[in-house]
Write a protein that holds these residues in place. Structure first.
Motif, PDB file in Angstrom:
ATOM      1  N   VAL A  67       0.306  -5.624   7.582  1.00  8.30           N
ATOM      2  CA  VAL A  67      -0.015  -6.317   6.337  1.00  8.30           C
ATOM      3  C   VAL A  67      -0.752  -7.601   6.684  1.00  8.30           C
ATOM      4  O   VAL A  67      -0.258  -8.423   7.453  1.00  8.30           O
ATOM      5  N   GLU A  68      -1.952  -7.733   6.130  1.00  8.40           N
ATOM      6  CA  GLU A  68      -2.721  -8.958   6.366  1.00  8.40           C
ATOM      7  C   GLU A  68      -3.110  -9.600   5.042  1.00  8.40           C
ATOM      8  O   GLU A  68      -3.239  -8.919   4.022  1.00  8.40           O
ATOM      9  N   LEU A  69      -3.252 -10.915   5.093  1.00 11.32           N
ATOM     10  CA  LEU A  69      -3.721 -11.662   3.927  1.00 11.32           C
ATOM     11  C   LEU A  69      -5.207 -11.415   3.750  1.00 11.32           C
ATOM     12  O   LEU A  69      -5.984 -11.579   4.691  1.00 11.32           O
ATOM     13  N   LEU A  70      -5.609 -11.044   2.551  1.00  6.48           N
ATOM     14  CA  LEU A  70      -7.035 -10.836   2.291  1.00  6.48           C
ATOM     15  C   LEU A  70      -7.827 -12.127   2.473  1.00  6.48           C
ATOM     16  O   LEU A  70      -8.941 -12.111   2.998  1.00  6.48           O
ATOM     17  N   ALA A  71      -7.261 -13.239   2.053  1.00  3.57           N
ATOM     18  CA  ALA A  71      -7.987 -14.506   2.075  1.00  3.57           C
ATOM     19  C   ALA A  71      -8.353 -14.947   3.487  1.00  3.57           C
ATOM     20  O   ALA A  71      -9.418 -15.527   3.697  1.00  3.57           O
ATOM     21  N   SER A  72      -7.484 -14.663   4.470  1.00  2.00           N
ATOM     22  CA  SER A  72      -7.706 -15.181   5.821  1.00  2.00           C
ATOM     23  C   SER A  72      -7.819 -14.109   6.898  1.00  2.00           C
ATOM     24  O   SER A  72      -8.255 -14.399   8.010  1.00  2.00           O
ATOM     25  N   GLY A  73      -7.387 -12.878   6.596  1.00  2.00           N
ATOM     26  CA  GLY A  73      -7.354 -11.837   7.613  1.00  2.00           C
ATOM     27  C   GLY A  73      -6.169 -11.963   8.554  1.00  2.00           C
ATOM     28  O   GLY A  73      -6.052 -11.218   9.520  1.00  2.00           O
ATOM     29  N   GLU A  74      -5.260 -12.883   8.259  1.00  2.00           N
ATOM     30  CA  GLU A  74      -4.107 -13.141   9.121  1.00  2.00           C
ATOM     31  C   GLU A  74      -3.051 -12.056   8.947  1.00  2.00           C
ATOM     32  O   GLU A  74      -2.698 -11.685   7.831  1.00  2.00           O
ATOM     33  N   LEU A  75      -2.518 -11.547  10.074  1.00  2.00           N
ATOM     34  CA  LEU A  75      -1.417 -10.598  10.033  1.00  2.00           C
ATOM     35  C   LEU A  75      -0.146 -11.345   9.629  1.00  2.00           C
ATOM     36  O   LEU A  75       0.197 -12.358  10.242  1.00  2.00           O
ATOM     37  N   ILE A  76       0.535 -10.857   8.589  1.00  2.00           N
ATOM     38  CA  ILE A  76       1.756 -11.531   8.136  1.00  2.00           C
ATOM     39  C   ILE A  76       3.005 -10.684   8.348  1.00  2.00           C
ATOM     40  O   ILE A  76       4.111 -11.150   8.090  1.00  2.00           O
ATOM     41  N   GLY A  77       2.853  -9.440   8.828  1.00  2.11           N
ATOM     42  CA  GLY A  77       4.001  -8.581   9.076  1.00  2.11           C
ATOM     43  C   GLY A  77       3.678  -7.129   8.812  1.00  2.11           C
ATOM     44  O   GLY A  77       2.540  -6.695   8.999  1.00  2.11           O
ATOM     45  N   PHE A  78       4.684  -6.393   8.352  1.00  5.87           N
ATOM     46  CA  PHE A  78       4.473  -4.985   8.030  1.00  5.87           C
ATOM     47  C   PHE A  78       5.234  -4.597   6.781  1.00  5.87           C
ATOM     48  O   PHE A  78       6.162  -5.278   6.345  1.00  5.87           O
ATOM     49  N   ALA A  79       4.828  -3.466   6.216  1.00  3.80           N
ATOM     50  CA  ALA A  79       5.536  -2.802   5.120  1.00  3.80           C
ATOM     51  C   ALA A  79       5.169  -1.335   5.205  1.00  3.80           C
ATOM     52  O   ALA A  79       4.042  -0.998   5.569  1.00  3.80           O
ATOM     53  N   GLY A  80       6.106  -0.468   4.880  1.00  2.00           N
ATOM     54  CA  GLY A  80       5.767   0.943   4.925  1.00  2.00           C
ATOM     55  C   GLY A  80       6.968   1.842   4.760  1.00  2.00           C
ATOM     56  O   GLY A  80       8.026   1.428   4.267  1.00  2.00           O
ATOM     57  N   LEU A  81       6.779   3.075   5.196  1.00  2.00           N
ATOM     58  CA  LEU A  81       7.781   4.126   5.063  1.00  2.00           C
ATOM     59  C   LEU A  81       8.203   4.611   6.439  1.00  2.00           C
ATOM     60  O   LEU A  81       7.369   4.716   7.344  1.00  2.00           O
ATOM     61  N   SER A  82       9.490   4.903   6.561  1.00  2.00           N
ATOM     62  CA  SER A  82      10.026   5.359   7.831  1.00  2.00           C
ATOM     63  C   SER A  82      11.232   6.260   7.562  1.00  2.00           C
ATOM     64  O   SER A  82      11.885   6.130   6.530  1.00  2.00           O
ATOM     65  N   VAL A  83      11.520   7.147   8.491  1.00  2.00           N
ATOM     66  CA  VAL A  83      12.723   7.973   8.401  1.00  2.00           C
ATOM     67  C   VAL A  83      13.859   7.186   9.058  1.00  2.00           C
ATOM     68  O   VAL A  83      13.766   6.837  10.233  1.00  2.00           O
ATOM     69  N   PRO A  84      14.929   6.874   8.298  1.00  2.00           N
ATOM     70  CA  PRO A  84      16.022   6.052   8.846  1.00  2.00           C
ATOM     71  C   PRO A  84      16.974   6.852   9.732  1.00  2.00           C
ATOM     72  O   PRO A  84      18.144   7.049   9.403  1.00  2.00           O
ATOM     73  N   GLU A  85      16.460   7.288  10.873  1.00  2.00           N
ATOM     74  CA  GLU A  85      17.256   8.127  11.777  1.00  2.00           C
ATOM     75  C   GLU A  85      18.494   7.410  12.299  1.00  2.00           C
ATOM     76  O   GLU A  85      19.458   8.058  12.706  1.00  2.00           O
ATOM     77  N   TYR A  86      18.489   6.078  12.261  1.00  2.00           N
ATOM     78  CA  TYR A  86      19.642   5.308  12.733  1.00  2.00           C
ATOM     79  C   TYR A  86      20.851   5.454  11.806  1.00  2.00           C
ATOM     80  O   TYR A  86      21.959   5.075  12.184  1.00  2.00           O
ATOM     81  N   LEU A  87      20.649   6.011  10.605  1.00  2.00           N
ATOM     82  CA  LEU A  87      21.739   6.179   9.637  1.00  2.00           C
ATOM     83  C   LEU A  87      21.781   7.639   9.165  1.00  2.00           C
ATOM     84  O   LEU A  87      21.340   7.957   8.058  1.00  2.00           O
ATOM     85  N   PRO A  88      22.311   8.520  10.009  1.00  2.00           N
ATOM     86  CA  PRO A  88      22.260   9.963   9.711  1.00  2.00           C
ATOM     87  C   PRO A  88      22.854  10.361   8.364  1.00  2.00           C
ATOM     88  O   PRO A  88      22.423  11.347   7.766  1.00  2.00           O
ATOM     89  N   GLU A  89      23.822   9.584   7.862  1.00  2.00           N
ATOM     90  CA  GLU A  89      24.488   9.970   6.614  1.00  2.00           C
ATOM     91  C   GLU A  89      23.555   9.966   5.405  1.00  2.00           C
ATOM     92  O   GLU A  89      23.871  10.577   4.388  1.00  2.00           O
ATOM     93  N   VAL A  90      22.403   9.285   5.472  1.00  2.00           N
ATOM     94  CA  VAL A  90      21.488   9.270   4.328  1.00  2.00           C
ATOM     95  C   VAL A  90      20.362  10.299   4.470  1.00  2.00           C
ATOM     96  O   VAL A  90      19.562  10.461   3.554  1.00  2.00           O
ATOM     97  N   LEU A  91      20.306  10.965   5.621  1.00  2.00           N
ATOM     98  CA  LEU A  91      19.231  11.930   5.849  1.00  2.00           C
ATOM     99  C   LEU A  91      19.482  13.218   5.087  1.00  2.00           C
ATOM    100  O   LEU A  91      20.635  13.584   4.878  1.00  2.00           O
ATOM    101  N   PRO A  92      18.470  13.932   4.663  1.00  2.00           N
ATOM    102  CA  PRO A  92      17.060  13.571   4.811  1.00  2.00           C
ATOM    103  C   PRO A  92      16.681  12.480   3.811  1.00  2.00           C
ATOM    104  O   PRO A  92      17.049  12.553   2.641  1.00  2.00           O
TER     105      PRO A  92
END
Length: 177
Positions: A67-92
């Motif tokens: 995730v980057e700021l449009l105004a500056s092009g600076e990376l500010i972190g991330f956002a997205g989708l992932s499979v939470p394999e660390y918590l099997p009880e919620v899978l799939p």
């Protein structure tokens, strides 16, 4: 689609020059206090994470956007989708996640990026349900979840770190955006 524009942000795939700014975010104890066991990551750990996130794009057809700021092009972190394999009880399940550098907290960037990711999940990937998982006490994350229309689904314990977790969910067939 592997790029998403919002009014203030660009969500995109990872570039080589994202490593150092993301490592700086991962090295901040305040940012990492709610992640896993709360340990910070070094440059090598962040590089391994980015490599794993890119592999998830190839394997799942979704992943974490830089995730980057449009105004500056600076990376500010991330956002997205992932499979939470660390918590099997919620899978799939597919989890919406975000992590922003501390200077970017409290400005609505997490909510803006997460809304864009929900649209991506529904419209581009055809997902009908998404979860989000936060450690008990992470009020900022739970506030973003509420803004997304997510509702509490269950409380549980992290199987490795032993910390209490709140699982929220949203039925994207009812998502209004």
């Amino acid at each position: 689609m592997t790029e998403i524009l919002t009014p203030r942000l660009l969500l995109r795939r990872w570039h080589d020059d994202d490593l150092v700014p993301m490592a700086d975010i991962d090295a901040d104890p305040e940012v990492m206090r709610w992640i896993g066991d709360g340990s910070v990551r070094d440059l090598e750990g962040t590089a391994e994470d980015i490599e794993r996130w890119e592999e998830e794009w190839d394997e799942e057809g979704f992943g974490l956007f830089a995730v980057e700021l449009l105004a500056s092009g600076e990376l500010i972190g991330f956002a997205g989708l992932s499979v939470p394999e660390y918590l099997p009880e919620v899978l799939p399940a597919v989890e919406i996640v975000w992590r922003l550098g501390r200077p970017f907290w409290g400005q609505g960037y997490a909510s803006e990026a997460a809304h864009a990711v929900l649209e991506f999940a529904l419209q581009d990937r055809g997902l009908d349900r998404v979860v989000s998982i936060a450690r008990l006490g992470n009020d900022a994350a739970e506030n973003v979840m509420r803004k997304l229309g997510m509702v509490p689904e269950r409380e549980t314990i992290h199987p490795v770190h032993g910390v209490p977790l709140h699982v929220h969910a949203i039925d994207l067939t009812e998502y209004q955006g």
